[in-house]
Design a protein around this motif. Structure first.
Motif, PDB file in Angstrom:
ATOM      1  N   VAL A 172     -30.826   7.647  31.293  1.00 42.54           N
ATOM      2  CA  VAL A 172     -30.742   7.195  29.902  1.00 42.54           C
ATOM      3  C   VAL A 172     -29.326   6.706  29.598  1.00 42.54           C
ATOM      4  O   VAL A 172     -28.366   7.477  29.676  1.00 42.54           O
ATOM      5  CB  VAL A 172     -31.112   8.330  28.935  1.00 42.54           C
ATOM      6  N   PRO A 173     -29.157   5.428  29.242  1.00 44.74           N
ATOM      7  CA  PRO A 173     -27.824   4.950  28.827  1.00 44.74           C
ATOM      8  C   PRO A 173     -27.479   5.524  27.457  1.00 44.74           C
ATOM      9  O   PRO A 173     -28.300   5.509  26.537  1.00 44.74           O
ATOM     10  CB  PRO A 173     -27.997   3.428  28.776  1.00 44.74           C
ATOM     11  N   VAL A 174     -26.268   6.032  27.318  1.00 45.78           N
ATOM     12  CA  VAL A 174     -25.857   6.720  26.097  1.00 45.78           C
ATOM     13  C   VAL A 174     -24.606   6.065  25.521  1.00 45.78           C
ATOM     14  O   VAL A 174     -23.649   5.791  26.245  1.00 45.78           O
ATOM     15  CB  VAL A 174     -25.580   8.210  26.364  1.00 45.78           C
ATOM     16  N   LEU A 175     -24.627   5.826  24.229  1.00 49.86           N
ATOM     17  CA  LEU A 175     -23.458   5.341  23.503  1.00 49.86           C
ATOM     18  C   LEU A 175     -23.060   6.428  22.509  1.00 49.86           C
ATOM     19  O   LEU A 175     -23.818   6.754  21.595  1.00 49.86           O
ATOM     20  CB  LEU A 175     -23.771   4.044  22.758  1.00 49.86           C
ATOM     21  N   GLU A 176     -21.894   7.026  22.708  1.00 44.47           N
ATOM     22  CA  GLU A 176     -21.405   8.060  21.806  1.00 44.47           C
ATOM     23  C   GLU A 176     -20.627   7.405  20.673  1.00 44.47           C
ATOM     24  O   GLU A 176     -19.720   6.610  20.906  1.00 44.47           O
ATOM     25  CB  GLU A 176     -20.529   9.047  22.577  1.00 44.47           C
ATOM     26  N   ASP A 177     -20.997   7.759  19.449  1.00 45.94           N
ATOM     27  CA  ASP A 177     -20.445   7.093  18.267  1.00 45.94           C
ATOM     28  C   ASP A 177     -19.930   8.155  17.296  1.00 45.94           C
ATOM     29  O   ASP A 177     -20.714   8.855  16.651  1.00 45.94           O
ATOM     30  CB  ASP A 177     -21.545   6.256  17.615  1.00 45.94           C
ATOM     31  N   VAL A 178     -18.614   8.310  17.220  1.00 44.01           N
ATOM     32  CA  VAL A 178     -17.989   9.281  16.327  1.00 44.01           C
ATOM     33  C   VAL A 178     -17.421   8.528  15.131  1.00 44.01           C
ATOM     34  O   VAL A 178     -16.574   7.644  15.294  1.00 44.01           O
ATOM     35  CB  VAL A 178     -16.872  10.056  17.066  1.00 44.01           C
ATOM     36  N   VAL A 179     -17.898   8.867  13.928  1.00 48.55           N
ATOM     37  CA  VAL A 179     -17.556   8.070  12.746  1.00 48.55           C
ATOM     38  C   VAL A 179     -17.082   8.971  11.610  1.00 48.55           C
ATOM     39  O   VAL A 179     -17.553  10.089  11.435  1.00 48.55           O
ATOM     40  CB  VAL A 179     -18.764   7.227  12.276  1.00 48.55           C
ATOM     41  N   LEU A 180     -16.156   8.446  10.825  1.00 49.36           N
ATOM     42  CA  LEU A 180     -15.610   9.162   9.673  1.00 49.36           C
ATOM     43  C   LEU A 180     -16.427   8.789   8.433  1.00 49.36           C
ATOM     44  O   LEU A 180     -15.981   8.056   7.554  1.00 49.36           O
ATOM     45  CB  LEU A 180     -14.131   8.805   9.490  1.00 49.36           C
ATOM     46  N   LEU A 181     -17.654   9.300   8.404  1.00 45.21           N
ATOM     47  CA  LEU A 181     -18.602   9.051   7.320  1.00 45.21           C
ATOM     48  C   LEU A 181     -19.423  10.313   7.107  1.00 45.21           C
ATOM     49  O   LEU A 181     -19.351  11.261   7.902  1.00 45.21           O
ATOM     50  CB  LEU A 181     -19.543   7.885   7.679  1.00 45.21           C
ATOM     51  N   THR A 182     -20.244  10.319   6.065  1.00 45.61           N
ATOM     52  CA  THR A 182     -21.212  11.407   5.944  1.00 45.61           C
ATOM     53  C   THR A 182     -22.345  11.145   6.934  1.00 45.61           C
ATOM     54  O   THR A 182     -22.585   9.988   7.327  1.00 45.61           O
ATOM     55  CB  THR A 182     -21.791  11.484   4.522  1.00 45.61           C
ATOM     56  N   PRO A 183     -23.075  12.181   7.352  1.00 44.01           N
ATOM     57  CA  PRO A 183     -24.188  11.953   8.277  1.00 44.01           C
ATOM     58  C   PRO A 183     -25.216  10.960   7.738  1.00 44.01           C
ATOM     59  O   PRO A 183     -25.712  10.113   8.487  1.00 44.01           O
ATOM     60  CB  PRO A 183     -24.789  13.350   8.448  1.00 44.01           C
ATOM     61  N   VAL A 184     -25.535  11.056   6.449  1.00 43.48           N
ATOM     62  CA  VAL A 184     -26.529  10.143   5.875  1.00 43.48           C
ATOM     63  C   VAL A 184     -26.033   8.704   5.942  1.00 43.48           C
ATOM     64  O   VAL A 184     -26.777   7.797   6.346  1.00 43.48           O
ATOM     65  CB  VAL A 184     -26.859  10.534   4.423  1.00 43.48           C
ATOM     66  N   GLN A 185     -24.785   8.474   5.555  1.00 40.95           N
ATOM     67  CA  GLN A 185     -24.239   7.114   5.597  1.00 40.95           C
ATOM     68  C   GLN A 185     -24.257   6.556   7.014  1.00 40.95           C
ATOM     69  O   GLN A 185     -24.640   5.405   7.240  1.00 40.95           O
ATOM     70  CB  GLN A 185     -22.802   7.118   5.067  1.00 40.95           C
ATOM     71  N   ALA A 186     -23.854   7.383   7.963  1.00 40.12           N
ATOM     72  CA  ALA A 186     -23.774   6.918   9.348  1.00 40.12           C
ATOM     73  C   ALA A 186     -25.152   6.581   9.901  1.00 40.12           C
ATOM     74  O   ALA A 186     -25.344   5.536  10.536  1.00 40.12           O
ATOM     75  CB  ALA A 186     -23.105   7.987  10.207  1.00 40.12           C
ATOM     76  N   LEU A 187     -26.127   7.439   9.664  1.00 45.97           N
ATOM     77  CA  LEU A 187     -27.456   7.227  10.235  1.00 45.97           C
ATOM     78  C   LEU A 187     -28.211   6.104   9.530  1.00 45.97           C
ATOM     79  O   LEU A 187     -28.934   5.342  10.173  1.00 45.97           O
ATOM     80  CB  LEU A 187     -28.260   8.530  10.188  1.00 45.97           C
ATOM     81  N   LEU A 188     -28.032   5.983   8.222  1.00 45.51           N
ATOM     82  CA  LEU A 188     -28.673   4.871   7.523  1.00 45.51           C
ATOM     83  C   LEU A 188     -28.101   3.540   7.993  1.00 45.51           C
ATOM     84  O   LEU A 188     -28.831   2.548   8.121  1.00 45.51           O
ATOM     85  CB  LEU A 188     -28.503   5.013   6.010  1.00 45.51           C
ATOM     86  N   HIS A 189     -26.813   3.517   8.260  1.00 45.79           N
ATOM     87  CA  HIS A 189     -26.191   2.286   8.758  1.00 45.79           C
ATOM     88  C   HIS A 189     -26.845   1.835  10.062  1.00 45.79           C
ATOM     89  O   HIS A 189     -27.113   0.638  10.259  1.00 45.79           O
ATOM     90  CB  HIS A 189     -24.695   2.511   8.957  1.00 45.79           C
ATOM     91  N   HIS A 190     -27.115   2.775  10.953  1.00 47.69           N
ATOM     92  CA  HIS A 190     -27.676   2.419  12.252  1.00 47.69           C
ATOM     93  C   HIS A 190     -29.200   2.303  12.230  1.00 47.69           C
ATOM     94  O   HIS A 190     -29.780   1.733  13.161  1.00 47.69           O
ATOM     95  CB  HIS A 190     -27.261   3.448  13.301  1.00 47.69           C
ATOM     96  N   SER A 191     -29.855   2.810  11.189  1.00 46.92           N
ATOM     97  CA  SER A 191     -31.314   2.746  11.154  1.00 46.92           C
ATOM     98  C   SER A 191     -31.820   1.317  11.074  1.00 46.92           C
ATOM     99  O   SER A 191     -32.931   1.018  11.523  1.00 46.92           O
ATOM    100  CB  SER A 191     -31.857   3.560   9.969  1.00 46.92           C
ATOM    101  N   ALA A 192     -30.998   0.415  10.530  1.00 46.40           N
ATOM    102  CA  ALA A 192     -31.424  -0.977  10.402  1.00 46.40           C
ATOM    103  C   ALA A 192     -31.659  -1.625  11.760  1.00 46.40           C
ATOM    104  O   ALA A 192     -32.467  -2.551  11.883  1.00 46.40           O
ATOM    105  CB  ALA A 192     -30.387  -1.772   9.616  1.00 46.40           C
ATOM    106  N   GLY A 193     -30.971  -1.142  12.795  1.00 49.49           N
ATOM    107  CA  GLY A 193     -31.129  -1.737  14.118  1.00 49.49           C
ATOM    108  C   GLY A 193     -31.745  -0.800  15.132  1.00 49.49           C
ATOM    109  O   GLY A 193     -31.662  -1.051  16.333  1.00 49.49           O
ATOM    110  N   ALA A 194     -32.368   0.288  14.667  1.00 52.63           N
ATOM    111  CA  ALA A 194     -32.918   1.287  15.584  1.00 52.63           C
ATOM    112  C   ALA A 194     -34.438   1.270  15.577  1.00 52.63           C
ATOM    113  O   ALA A 194     -35.074   0.890  14.592  1.00 52.63           O
ATOM    114  CB  ALA A 194     -32.419   2.679  15.204  1.00 52.63           C
ATOM    115  N   ALA A 195     -35.023   1.695  16.693  1.00 53.49           N
ATOM    116  CA  ALA A 195     -36.464   1.868  16.765  1.00 53.49           C
ATOM    117  C   ALA A 195     -36.881   3.196  16.161  1.00 53.49           C
ATOM    118  O   ALA A 195     -37.989   3.350  15.659  1.00 53.49           O
ATOM    119  CB  ALA A 195     -36.920   1.804  18.222  1.00 53.49           C
ATOM    120  N   LEU A 196     -35.976   4.168  16.211  1.00 52.91           N
ATOM    121  CA  LEU A 196     -36.276   5.524  15.757  1.00 52.91           C
ATOM    122  C   LEU A 196     -34.956   6.230  15.487  1.00 52.91           C
ATOM    123  O   LEU A 196     -33.991   6.052  16.227  1.00 52.91           O
ATOM    124  CB  LEU A 196     -37.057   6.272  16.838  1.00 52.91           C
TER     125      LEU A 196
END
Length: 232
Positions: A172-196
């Motif tokens: 499994v290729p893994v991209l680790e993404d550490v961000v200075l945001l709230t969890p909701v903000q970070a995950l909603l940002h990436h949900s636009a381009g995610a399958a799940l």
């Protein structure tokens, strides 16, 4: 009892997307699909529960407008909520996993890695962090050097958490993404381009704040994995 993928249908809502998503997942896992209008607490031997995620779901996280969501909140297996507009397939070659590197939910991590392997998708692991509380007391902006040091520590925390699963799922290729945001903000940002998007919950809880935010606004299916999910 034979394990199944369970699709819970609310007769008052549009649920075709959820049924299509559940059918594809059942086919991938080699499990029968059971479609029901009954409460998902009924003992079907479910390995996964799939429900619709109507856009009118309220911010309480109880989703009273769609009864399967409320009754499935305490499910002992992964619960996948699919938006009405989803097409029932993995629209993107990337799955997003939210991880708290200080208190990781092992069931959610394993589920996300297994899903990425099965769908030949890249796994983006998002760890959201915040500045130490003491930084708010500083009279000036946080020095870049201090911020970089703290961020390096967060990166190392996440790497340590993921190491066992990287070894378990080397394909499994893994991209680790550490961000200075709230969890909701970070995950909603990436949900636009995610399958799940995958998040974990703790035993005895219904919806955490992060899961609530995702259920309100995510544009892709969301998997909520309990602390002790059923095994395959």
């Amino acid at each position: 009892m034979e394990p199944v993928v369970l699709a819970c249908v609310d007769p008052s809502a549009r649920t075709r997307s959820a049924i299509d998503w559940a059918r594809n997942e059942a086919r991938r896992r080699g499990l029968p699909l059971c479609v029901t209008t009954e409460s998902p607490r009924t003992p079907y031997g479910a390995k996964m529960i799939v429900c619709g995620m109507p856009r009118e779901a309220p911010s309480t996280g109880r989703a009273t407008g769609s009864w399967p969501l409320a009754s499935a909140a305490a499910a002992a297996c992964p619960l996948v909520l699919v938006p009405d507009e989803a097409d029932g397939t993995y629209r993107s070659p990337e799955i997003t996993l939210g991880v708290d590197a200080r208190d990781p939910a092992g069931g959610a991590i394993d589920f996300a890695f297994d899903s990425a392997r099965g769908h030949i998708a890249r796994l983006r692991v998002v760890h959201a962090w915040s500045l130490p509380s003491s930084a708010a007391e500083w009279p000036f902006a946080v020095p870049e050097r201090d911020r970089a040091t703290w961020e390096d520590q967060e990166v190392q925390l996440l790497a340590d958490v993921l190491r066992p699963w990287r070894e378990k799922y080397p394909e499994v290729p893994v991209l680790e993404d550490v961000v200075l945001l709230t969890p909701v903000q970070a995950l909603l940002h990436h949900s636009a381009g995610a399958a799940l998007v995958v998040v974990g919950t703790r035993p005895g809880t219904r919806w955490g704040e992060t899961a609530e935010g995702l259920l309100r606004d995510a544009s892709c299916p969301v998997a909520v994995v309990p602390g002790r999910p059923t095994t395959r």
